[in-house]
Design a protein around this motif. Sequence first.
Motif, PDB file in Angstrom:
ATOM      1  N   THR A 151       0.853  -1.177   0.000  1.00 60.30           N
ATOM      2  CA  THR A 151       0.000   0.000   0.000  1.00 60.30           C
ATOM      3  C   THR A 151       0.897   1.238   0.000  1.00 60.30           C
ATOM      4  N   SER A 152       0.314   2.395   0.256  1.00 59.55           N
ATOM      5  CA  SER A 152       1.080   3.639   0.263  1.00 59.55           C
ATOM      6  C   SER A 152       1.424   4.068   1.687  1.00 59.55           C
ATOM      7  N   ALA A 153       2.664   4.523   1.880  1.00 56.13           N
ATOM      8  CA  ALA A 153       3.081   5.045   3.184  1.00 56.13           C
ATOM      9  C   ALA A 153       2.408   6.378   3.502  1.00 56.13           C
ATOM     10  N   THR A 154       1.751   6.981   2.510  1.00 62.31           N
ATOM     11  CA  THR A 154       0.973   8.189   2.765  1.00 62.31           C
ATOM     12  C   THR A 154       0.007   7.977   3.920  1.00 62.31           C
ATOM     13  N   LEU A 155      -0.572   6.791   3.992  1.00 59.49           N
ATOM     14  CA  LEU A 155      -1.580   6.509   5.009  1.00 59.49           C
ATOM     15  C   LEU A 155      -0.985   6.460   6.407  1.00 59.49           C
ATOM     16  N   LEU A 156       0.325   6.294   6.526  1.00 59.13           N
ATOM     17  CA  LEU A 156       0.959   6.076   7.826  1.00 59.13           C
ATOM     18  C   LEU A 156       1.614   7.323   8.400  1.00 59.13           C
ATOM     19  N   ARG A 157       1.869   8.326   7.574  1.00 57.19           N
ATOM     20  CA  ARG A 157       2.681   9.468   8.010  1.00 57.19           C
ATOM     21  C   ARG A 157       1.848  10.479   8.781  1.00 57.19           C
ATOM     22  N   THR A 158       2.551  11.262   9.618  1.00 54.87           N
ATOM     23  CA  THR A 158       1.874  12.249  10.460  1.00 54.87           C
ATOM     24  C   THR A 158       1.349  13.419   9.645  1.00 54.87           C
ATOM     25  N   ASP A 159       2.178  13.958   8.767  1.00 60.03           N
ATOM     26  CA  ASP A 159       1.745  15.026   7.868  1.00 60.03           C
ATOM     27  C   ASP A 159       2.685  15.080   6.670  1.00 60.03           C
ATOM     28  N   ALA A 160       2.443  16.053   5.789  1.00 55.53           N
ATOM     29  CA  ALA A 160       3.183  16.091   4.532  1.00 55.53           C
ATOM     30  C   ALA A 160       4.629  16.520   4.694  1.00 55.53           C
TER      31      ALA A 160
END
Length: 394
Positions: free
Chosen positions: A91-100
Amino acid sequence: MNKCNVWEQDGGYDSDDAYYWIEENSFKRRFSELRVNNYLDIYVKRIALKAAPSVVSVQIYSGGKGICWGSGFIIGCNSTVDTQFESTIITSATLLRTDATLNTLMDDLKVIVILSNGEECDGEIEAYDFHYNLAAIKIRVGHSLEFARLRHVDDLIMVDPSKISTPGEKSFQQHPDYDSDLFRLVPGIKVIALGRYYDDEKSNIMASPGEFSIEQCRFDCKELLRSTCRITRCGIGGPLVNCTGEVIGVNFFALEFTPFLPINIVSKWWKHFKKFGDYCRPWLGMELSNLFTIKVCIWERIIQKFPDIKKGIIIDEVTPNSPAGSAGVHPDDIIIECDGTVVNSSLQFFDLTWDKVGKEVELVVIRISDGSRLKLSMMVADIGPNQFNRWPLR
């Protein structure tokens, strides 16, 4: 080159309002809420159903609160000694990170994976990489699971004015370097973005048909390619499949199109991690593009000086004091060879330099400005955290 900005994509919001809008609404939108996905023909339905068993929903919780939904796909399933089956999901690590802006995981993170039959599984984060924006999630269940069929892609498209098709001929004729084991990307070829939506105890496959586009994504990650599929944020991390249901990429989100990372890169990333337990991130300090993406006026200048050049990769930018800069690479140079191998495309060049971190590669470049042909030695460095690609926040 202007970098993509998450707030600019959504337009008209300040950061606080936009973050609220993202959190409260955007992950609960099905693909079918976009008008272009309302009516799927039988061709699209057949392909979606063929690939559907391996497509999962990924739900992220932090501190007991649901944060976002995304999608993913199963790439492997193996039995264990305790009669359980262990499966890996990409999947994408976008879903796991705190913010951009921070390359860090959320606090008190919990991952729930929902299978095609609605079964909920606790997910364990096995690997994540904020540079390529990928994550691998491990689940354990009491039965085997169907996993996706992967197909590497070939992104070589030659711009050769002598090969213009006449009526009755096919466009984009097969070129001599074409590898039949690869899925050949040509402009207009049909692709389908898939995702999974879970609501009211129902697990629903989602599909958005589209075409491969040669337009650039204009994200930091130059390995991204682009399709005309239109997904919602619920489809982040889901697969892009070809006309036979094979996965050819991982989808990310943009408003007007769908960026995807070719499965070639995803496979190399995952195999390297499984073998060495760390991440390979080669850094050259230059931004490059396939020749077919450049402006026609630049192509004209190339043909005038190098009439036999029909393929290669062009250098867009060179970072000062980088490996490319130190080697003498200039913007607008065209790389035509690497370690004695003819360079056809950016994906092939990525493959040639992937495992060369800490080593030198020998390049042959042509320089448009003066018509010269040069041999250069370039060290392949390892990228640092402060050089990671920036990605729009969910």
